[in-house]
Enzyme design. Sequence first.
Site, PDB file in Angstrom:
ATOM      1  N   LYS A  11       0.846  -1.211   0.000  1.00 18.91           N
ATOM      2  CA  LYS A  11       0.000   0.000   0.000  1.00 18.91           C
ATOM      3  C   LYS A  11       0.871   1.247   0.000  1.00 18.91           C
ATOM      4  CE  LYS A  11       0.639   1.335   4.526  1.00 18.91           C
ATOM      5  NZ  LYS A  11       1.285   2.584   4.957  1.00 18.91           N
ATOM      6  N   ASP A 138      -2.983  -1.732   9.748  1.00 19.80           N
ATOM      7  CA  ASP A 138      -3.050  -1.656   8.283  1.00 19.80           C
ATOM      8  C   ASP A 138      -3.651  -2.911   7.643  1.00 19.80           C
ATOM      9  OD1 ASP A 138      -2.000   0.883   8.079  1.00 19.80           O
ATOM     10  OD2 ASP A 138       0.081   0.195   7.884  1.00 19.80           O
TER      11      ASP A 138
END
Length: 285
Positions: A11, A138
């Site tokens: 990401k 996350d």
Amino acid sequence: MICLTQNAYAKLNLTLDVCGKRADGYHDLQSVMQTVSLCDEIQIEIETGNGWALQCDVDGIPEDEHNLAWKAAKLFCESIKCDPHGLTIKIKKNIPSGAGMGGGSADAAAVLLALNRHYGSPYTVEELADLGAKVGSDVPFCTLGGTAMAEGRGEILRKLPNMPHCSLVICKPEFSVSTPVLFRKLDDAVILNRPDNAAMECALIEGNIGSIAANLANVFDPVVSEDHPEICEIKSVLAEFGALNSQMTGSGSAVFAIMPDKQTAQAVCERLRKTYPHAFTAEPI
Ligand code: C5P
């Protein structure tokens, strides 16, 4: 023995704002997050007839119950009360660790997705993302993927329009920063340049890559840059090759840029690799 395979995508934080410290020690965030094509490759062997094991092809990654991928597998099996009769996780690492690219979280998310699929999808992807929050902040985004606004400690997600296709370059300098240490440093810092998340959301709705580039902002970027000149050095090479904009992702230390096209992305990547071995081209997915 049954072998499951799953890519674990990295990401980037297109924006990252830290809004305040919470009573539980975490910080409330607001971040537009984006999945990119750079990925680790995960294999999960189940019904091995042995115990649990984890193997990774690079040094410095925990190969035991401290690895987020192991934690995710354990949590999943406990939550649906299944016994995999021996489980081995094999990780081929392509995402640099200590980069702010969610590598460990991506591996955990990939394990959740692969096991969920194998066991007949007892969870929706959203439920799986909620489960992943117990493994790390996350993990929910890495489970959901795409483009999303993350709030809370990162686990409250709202889907945004996909980032339009573009050419990205990601470059991680040698040093890494401890995320908890950096959060503490930010507690004492005056934040001058906060992201305009509403403007970033508009840019995504319009699919306007120039405006997305103009609205990149990460409150950790200046805090890390002041101690590590490599961040600015990487950015100036990226600018020389025509980057629309560049910034650090997450708590660093990787820097990413939106490049005008694939050719310039490849050219700057080759140039950066002379100094920084961890330089990659990628695209949003
Ligand atoms: O959730 P995760 O284990 O990935 O977080 C690592 C550390 O980063 C936490 O222990 C905390 O110190 C810090 N953190 C934070 N606020 C967040 C996410 C992480 O302070 N929203």
